[in-house]
Write an enzyme that holds these catalytic residues in place. Structure first.
Site, PDB file in Angstrom:
ATOM      1  CG  ASN A 145      56.017 -10.353   1.901  1.00  0.00           C
ATOM      2  OD1 ASN A 145      55.636 -10.969   0.907  1.00  0.00           O
ATOM      3  ND2 ASN A 145      55.826  -9.060   2.043  1.00  0.00           N
ATOM      4  CE  LYS A 168      60.931 -17.560  -9.008  1.00  0.00           C
ATOM      5  NZ  LYS A 168      61.046 -17.842  -7.558  1.00  0.00           N
ATOM      6  CD  GLU A 244      49.631  -5.528  -6.713  1.00  0.00           C
ATOM      7  OE1 GLU A 244      49.956  -4.598  -5.943  1.00  0.00           O
ATOM      8  OE2 GLU A 244      48.554  -5.551  -7.323  1.00  0.00           O
ATOM      9  CG  LEU A 245      56.572  -3.601  -8.253  1.00  0.00           C
ATOM     10  CD1 LEU A 245      57.196  -2.658  -9.254  1.00  0.00           C
ATOM     11  CD2 LEU A 245      57.121  -5.013  -8.419  1.00  0.00           C
ATOM     12  CB  CYS A 278      54.327  -4.444   0.119  1.00  0.00           C
ATOM     13  SG  CYS A 278      52.733  -5.257   0.176  1.00  0.00           S
ATOM     14  CD  GLU A 379      59.799  -2.313   0.625  1.00  0.00           C
ATOM     15  OE1 GLU A 379      60.582  -2.687  -0.276  1.00  0.00           O
ATOM     16  OE2 GLU A 379      58.613  -2.659   0.672  1.00  0.00           O
TER      17      GLU A 379
HETATM   18  P1  NAD Z   1      62.225 -10.209  -4.556  1.00  0.00           P
HETATM   19  O1  NAD Z   1      61.900  -9.269  -5.657  1.00  0.00           O
HETATM   20  O2  NAD Z   1      63.623 -10.464  -4.214  1.00  0.00           O
HETATM   21  O3  NAD Z   1      61.596 -11.632  -4.849  1.00  0.00           O
HETATM   22  C1  NAD Z   1      60.260 -11.793  -5.261  1.00  0.00           C
HETATM   23  C2  NAD Z   1      60.180 -12.980  -6.192  1.00  0.00           C
HETATM   24  O4  NAD Z   1      60.934 -12.685  -7.355  1.00  0.00           O
HETATM   25  C3  NAD Z   1      60.748 -14.281  -5.624  1.00  0.00           C
HETATM   26  O5  NAD Z   1      59.954 -15.343  -6.063  1.00  0.00           O
HETATM   27  C4  NAD Z   1      62.111 -14.362  -6.274  1.00  0.00           C
HETATM   28  O6  NAD Z   1      62.572 -15.660  -6.420  1.00  0.00           O
HETATM   29  C5  NAD Z   1      61.805 -13.762  -7.625  1.00  0.00           C
HETATM   30  N1  NAD Z   1      62.945 -13.247  -8.365  1.00  0.00           N
HETATM   31  C6  NAD Z   1      64.027 -12.582  -7.910  1.00  0.00           C
HETATM   32  N2  NAD Z   1      64.865 -12.301  -8.927  1.00  0.00           N
HETATM   33  C7  NAD Z   1      64.283 -12.802 -10.053  1.00  0.00           C
HETATM   34  C8  NAD Z   1      64.649 -12.843 -11.425  1.00  0.00           C
HETATM   35  N3  NAD Z   1      65.774 -12.297 -11.868  1.00  0.00           N
HETATM   36  N4  NAD Z   1      63.811 -13.460 -12.296  1.00  0.00           N
HETATM   37  C9  NAD Z   1      62.664 -14.021 -11.864  1.00  0.00           C
HETATM   38  N5  NAD Z   1      62.256 -14.010 -10.584  1.00  0.00           N
HETATM   39  C10 NAD Z   1      63.064 -13.402  -9.698  1.00  0.00           C
HETATM   40  O7  NAD Z   1      61.376  -9.674  -3.341  1.00  0.00           O
HETATM   41  P2  NAD Z   1      61.247 -10.329  -1.908  1.00  0.00           P
HETATM   42  O8  NAD Z   1      62.396  -9.909  -1.101  1.00  0.00           O
HETATM   43  O9  NAD Z   1      60.938 -11.781  -2.010  1.00  0.00           O
HETATM   44  O10 NAD Z   1      59.911  -9.647  -1.399  1.00  0.00           O
HETATM   45  C11 NAD Z   1      59.921  -8.457  -0.742  1.00  0.00           C
HETATM   46  C12 NAD Z   1      59.418  -7.333  -1.638  1.00  0.00           C
HETATM   47  O11 NAD Z   1      58.114  -7.640  -2.123  1.00  0.00           O
HETATM   48  C13 NAD Z   1      59.291  -6.043  -0.899  1.00  0.00           C
HETATM   49  O12 NAD Z   1      59.805  -4.982  -1.661  1.00  0.00           O
HETATM   50  C14 NAD Z   1      57.793  -5.892  -0.729  1.00  0.00           C
HETATM   51  O13 NAD Z   1      57.390  -4.570  -0.547  1.00  0.00           O
HETATM   52  C15 NAD Z   1      57.274  -6.526  -1.951  1.00  0.00           C
HETATM   53  N6  NAD Z   1      55.892  -6.977  -1.800  1.00  0.00           N
HETATM   54  C16 NAD Z   1      54.927  -6.292  -2.457  1.00  0.00           C
HETATM   55  C17 NAD Z   1      53.605  -6.656  -2.325  1.00  0.00           C
HETATM   56  C18 NAD Z   1      52.551  -5.904  -3.072  1.00  0.00           C
HETATM   57  O14 NAD Z   1      51.458  -6.429  -3.199  1.00  0.00           O
HETATM   58  N7  NAD Z   1      52.809  -4.718  -3.580  1.00  0.00           N
HETATM   59  C19 NAD Z   1      53.259  -7.733  -1.519  1.00  0.00           C
HETATM   60  C20 NAD Z   1      54.268  -8.416  -0.847  1.00  0.00           C
HETATM   61  C21 NAD Z   1      55.584  -8.021  -1.010  1.00  0.00           C
END
Ligand code: NAD
Length: 476
Positions: A145, A168, A244-245, A278, A379
């Site tokens: 994002n 990654k 950071e979730l 987020c 969310e």
């Molecule tokens: P996601 O968790 O699906 O993916 C995030 C990353 O994790 C990607 O690089 C993805 O390839 C990787 N990933 C997924 N499964 C994995 C696994 N089993 N092993 C290793 N890596 C894996 O999230 P998304 O849909 O890409 O992003 C949206 C989420 O991120 C939302 O919940 C948002 O709130 C959060 N977000 C949080 C912040 C923050 O700073 N708190 C900032 C931006 C986005």
């Protein structure tokens, strides 16, 4: 992929396609890395750690300042790439490039302030020294994002601290990651210090990151579900972790606030990045006295938003990342409407005028939202503003805190007492007070509860990559 100072293919020779979410068109292909590639990248980072961590903070600061200059010089080209790959409007991409670059400058400056402490002892013939040193190899996993600033927010402090890294990026935005790596490479980062592994299936890479004993720390930004999974695996390996979730931000409008001003703020904030942030507000608590005026202005503002391809002039809202995201948003809106929410504007997919090739959902306002609706708890990550009307000012903080998330919250009020009381009582890591952009490279960013562990940005962001070492010194 970039490993040991070279651009390389995946060991398997496979690649995967990257598409434009506004048009569905393929815009490039990248190597489809796997566990073997991640292991080679970790070996490269491990081998480079000794010499990189021994450079002076001044040298690292100079390199980061060069990277900051290069990133700024390339701002237009980076923003166009981001819009093409991620979808946000060009102006928003340009803003993100500036925000992302600012982390590099901030940590270039912080690097030179790395210092220790000289500490007293109960023994007259003893003294203590405590210093901070780089933790070692850092494994990084980043989201789509904010596909550039989420990288610099991790890479800049890690490099400033003297760490080496393997990153990654999200499978939807590897080209943005590649472009950020090019910035650091051109700034002169030595071979092995930064390594990039792209992959269509992230799970095998995550397994290697969290089990290889050469990785000292895992830093992740993304969803709570994946963050929890990776943090628990990293915990078993006793790696340091910051995650950071997700979030579910409340946006509280008190009866003494100007509802018009609050609604303008909400409209500006909620539809940024099509709601895929987020810190995007997911529950807008508006006092009954202010509700009509607030909803009127919000709806009017939303009517003025143009949704479309982020490269087109005047577009304020781009596509969602993929079709699954559109379906999730549609399901939440339909659920709310079925349970009695009003939908004064939006509430449907957008397909006319060529938008059917991308992933578009109309900017939407929901009214009379209640706690039994999915949108109230989950969310959304889409362009939906759910308005909850409340009556009791004394209750609104506990309503706002009634979530397992704890990232951002917003408060609109004209009373300093109300603002500061809310600031202290809200169980969230970031609070906007009459302000919709409570973030900057200079301040800590991060969440409580299921929104994460650790902080990025500010002085604290550097500490995440440092280890403390103590010496007891005898003067006898
Ligand atoms: P996601 O968790 O699906 O993916 C995030 C990353 O994790 C990607 O690089 C993805 O390839 C990787 N990933 C997924 N499964 C994995 C696994 N089993 N092993 C290793 N890596 C894996 O999230 P998304 O849909 O890409 O992003 C949206 C989420 O991120 C939302 O919940 C948002 O709130 C959060 N977000 C949080 C912040 C923050 O700073 N708190 C900032 C931006 C986005």
């Amino acid at each position: 992929m970039f490993i040991q100072g070279e651009w390389v293919e995946a060991a398997s020779g496979k690649t995967f396609a990257v598409t434009n979410p506004a048009t569905g068109a393929e815009i490039g292909r990248v190597p489809d890395g796997g566990a073997a590639d991640a292991t080679v990248a970790i070996a490269a980072a491990d081998a480079a750690f000794g010499s990189w961590s021994a450079t002076t903070p001044y040298e690292r600061a100079d390199l980061l300042l060069r990277a900051w200059t290069i990133m700024n010089d390339r701002a237009d080209e980076l923003a166009e790439l981001m819009t093409t790959e991620q979808g946000k409007p060009l102006r928003a991409s340009t803003f993100e490039v500036g925000y992302g670059a600012d982390f590099i400058r901030w940590y270039a400056e912080e690097a030179r302030r790395l210092s220790g402490e000289w500490l007293p002892s109960g023994r007259s013939d003893q003294r203590f020294l405590a210093i901070k040193q780089a933790v070692g190899v850092v494994a990084m996993v980043t989201p789509w994002n904010y596909p550039m600033s989420m990288l610099t927010r991790k890479m800049a402090p890690a490099l400033a601290a003297g760490c080496t890294l393997v990153l990654k990026p999200a499978e939807a935005t590897p080209l943005s990651a590649k472009a950020i790596f090019e910035v650091f490479i051109e700034a002169g980062v030595p071979a092995g210090v930064i390594n990039l592994v792209t992959a269509e299936d992230p799970a095998p890479i995550g397994d290697v990151f969290t089990s290889d004993s050469r990785v000292a720390k895992l830093t992740f930004t993304g969803s709570t579900a994946v963050g929890r999974l990776l943090a628990s695996k990293a915990g078993a390996s006793l790696q340091r972790v910051s995650v950071e979730l997700g979030g579910h931000a409340p946006f509280i409008v008190y009866p003494d606030a100007d509802p018009d001003n609050a609604a303008k703020g909400a409209a500006a904030l909620k539809f940024l990045n099509a709601g895929q942030a987020c810190i995007s507000p997911n529950r807008l608590y508006v006092h009954r006295d202010a509700a009509d005026a607030f909803i009127g202005t919000l709806t009017k503002r939303v009517r003025g938003l143009v949704t479309g391809n982020g490269m087109d002039d005047g577009v304020g809202v781009g596509p969602l990342v993929d079709d699954a995201a559109v379906e999730k948003v549609a399901a939440q809106v339909d659920d709310a409407a079925a349970k009695g929410a009003g939908v004064p504007i939006g509430g449907h997919r957008l397909t006319d005028g060529g938008l059917d090739k991308g992933h578009f959902y109309a900017p939407t306002v929901l009214t009379d939202v209640t706690a039994d609706m999915t949108v109230y708890r989950e969310e959304t990550f889409g362009p939906v503003a759910p308005v909850v009307t409340y009556d009791d000012v004394d209750e609104v903080i506990s309503l706002a805190n009634d979530t397992h998330y704890g990232l951002a919250a917003y408060v609109y009020t004209d009373s300093l007492r109300t603002a500061l009381s809310a600031f202290e009582a809200l169980r969230f890591g970031i609070i906007g007070i009459n302000d919709v952009n409570p973030t900057s490279a200079s301040v800590p960013f991060g969440g409580m509860k299921d929104s994460g562990l650790g902080r990025e940005g500010g002085h604290e962001g550097l500490d995440e990559y440092l280890e403390t070492k103590t010496a007891g010194i005898s003067l006898r």
